[in-house]
Motif scaffolding. Structure first.
Motif, mmCIF file in Angstrom:
data_model
loop_
_atom_site.group_PDB
_atom_site.id
_atom_site.type_symbol
_atom_site.label_atom_id
_atom_site.label_comp_id
_atom_site.label_asym_id
_atom_site.label_seq_id
_atom_site.Cartn_x
_atom_site.Cartn_y
_atom_site.Cartn_z
ATOM 1 N N ALA A 40 -4.772 -40.820 -95.955
ATOM 2 C CA ALA A 40 -5.334 -40.615 -97.288
ATOM 3 C C ALA A 40 -6.271 -41.786 -97.563
ATOM 4 O O ALA A 40 -5.864 -42.944 -97.493
ATOM 5 N N MET A 41 -7.524 -41.467 -97.837
ATOM 6 C CA MET A 41 -8.559 -42.480 -98.052
ATOM 7 C C MET A 41 -9.024 -42.393 -99.498
ATOM 8 O O MET A 41 -9.843 -41.527 -99.844
ATOM 9 N N PRO A 42 -8.495 -43.220 -100.396
ATOM 10 C CA PRO A 42 -8.927 -43.172 -101.802
ATOM 11 C C PRO A 42 -10.411 -43.495 -101.947
ATOM 12 O O PRO A 42 -10.974 -44.264 -101.162
ATOM 13 N N VAL A 43 -11.036 -42.879 -102.949
ATOM 14 C CA VAL A 43 -12.424 -43.186 -103.297
ATOM 15 C C VAL A 43 -12.459 -43.530 -104.783
ATOM 16 O O VAL A 43 -11.657 -43.035 -105.571
ATOM 17 N N GLU A 44 -13.402 -44.384 -105.152
ATOM 18 C CA GLU A 44 -13.536 -44.784 -106.550
ATOM 19 C C GLU A 44 -14.084 -43.630 -107.384
ATOM 20 O O GLU A 44 -15.029 -42.948 -106.981
ATOM 21 N N ASN A 45 -13.488 -43.418 -108.540
ATOM 22 C CA ASN A 45 -14.039 -42.489 -109.528
ATOM 23 C C ASN A 45 -14.991 -43.308 -110.397
ATOM 24 O O ASN A 45 -14.558 -44.039 -111.282
ATOM 25 N N VAL A 46 -16.295 -43.179 -110.136
ATOM 26 C CA VAL A 46 -17.259 -44.018 -110.853
ATOM 27 C C VAL A 46 -17.359 -43.654 -112.333
ATOM 28 O O VAL A 46 -17.858 -44.450 -113.130
ATOM 29 N N LEU A 47 -16.867 -42.477 -112.726
ATOM 30 C CA LEU A 47 -16.894 -42.085 -114.133
ATOM 31 C C LEU A 47 -15.781 -42.728 -114.946
ATOM 32 O O LEU A 47 -15.849 -42.779 -116.172
ATOM 33 N N LYS A 48 -14.722 -43.169 -114.278
ATOM 34 C CA LYS A 48 -13.571 -43.768 -114.970
ATOM 35 C C LYS A 48 -13.083 -42.857 -116.101
ATOM 36 O O LYS A 48 -12.768 -43.301 -117.195
ATOM 37 N N SER A 49 -13.008 -41.563 -115.810
ATOM 38 C CA SER A 49 -12.696 -40.555 -116.820
ATOM 39 C C SER A 49 -11.297 -39.982 -116.621
ATOM 40 O O SER A 49 -10.821 -39.863 -115.492
ATOM 41 N N ARG A 50 -10.702 -39.565 -117.717
ATOM 42 C CA ARG A 50 -9.397 -38.891 -117.677
ATOM 43 C C ARG A 50 -9.530 -37.407 -117.352
ATOM 44 O O ARG A 50 -8.533 -36.762 -117.060
ATOM 45 N N VAL A 51 -10.758 -36.871 -117.433
ATOM 46 C CA VAL A 51 -10.913 -35.416 -117.289
ATOM 47 C C VAL A 51 -11.939 -34.993 -116.238
ATOM 48 O O VAL A 51 -12.173 -33.806 -116.057
ATOM 49 N N GLU A 52 -12.558 -35.950 -115.549
ATOM 50 C CA GLU A 52 -13.473 -35.583 -114.466
ATOM 51 C C GLU A 52 -13.655 -36.765 -113.530
ATOM 52 O O GLU A 52 -13.323 -37.892 -113.866
ATOM 53 N N PHE A 53 -14.171 -36.460 -112.336
ATOM 54 C CA PHE A 53 -14.418 -37.543 -111.394
ATOM 55 C C PHE A 53 -15.773 -37.355 -110.735
ATOM 56 O O PHE A 53 -16.304 -36.245 -110.647
#
Length: 128
Positions: A40-53
């Motif tokens: 499993a390779m995590p990626v950063e969610n650049v939106l830092k959102s609770r409802v989208e990535f």
């Protein structure tokens, strides 16, 4: 098509402790229409959102490089719906058109996997 998560499901469920959507890639192999992810390779969610990535493009490239380095493939994209259902949103469906691999969605209601059919309708895949 079936995806064998095994112990990776423990890791995926731990992502629900975060308020923001988490995302990443699963790296592994496919044999006889069965997907066997092992990394499993995590990626950063650049939106830092609770409802989208929106996955950090650099992280996506690194994930593909890791897969290539180990002579494996990116076999799935995963992300969480911390406050929703484990079904693809309209935005997810648009993303699935660009990344036509299985998408795993993790929520407090469970883990489900999806892929788009030719008519752009998501169909659920078996998980174990």
């Amino acid at each position: 098509m079936k995806i064998v998560l095994g112990n990776l499901s423990i890791f995926l469920n731990l992502l629900l402790k975060f308020e923001e959507e988490s995302a990443g890639l699963l790296i592994g192999s496919t044999k006889d229409d069965i997907i066997y992810p092992i990394i499993a390779m995590p990626v950063e969610n650049v939106l830092k959102s609770r409802v989208e990535f929106l996955a950090n493009p650099y992280d996506m490239v690194v994930g593909h490089m890791v897969a290539e380095n180990y002579k494996l493939s990116v076999v799935s994209l995963y992300h969480t719906h911390p406050y929703g259902m484990p079904i693809p949103s309209n935005k997810d469906i648009n993303g699935m058109k660009m990344w036509p691999i299985p998408w795993i969605i993790i929520s407090r209601k469970g883990i489900r996997a999806w892929i788009l059919k030719e008519d752009d309708k998501p169909i659920e895949l078996e998980l174990s």
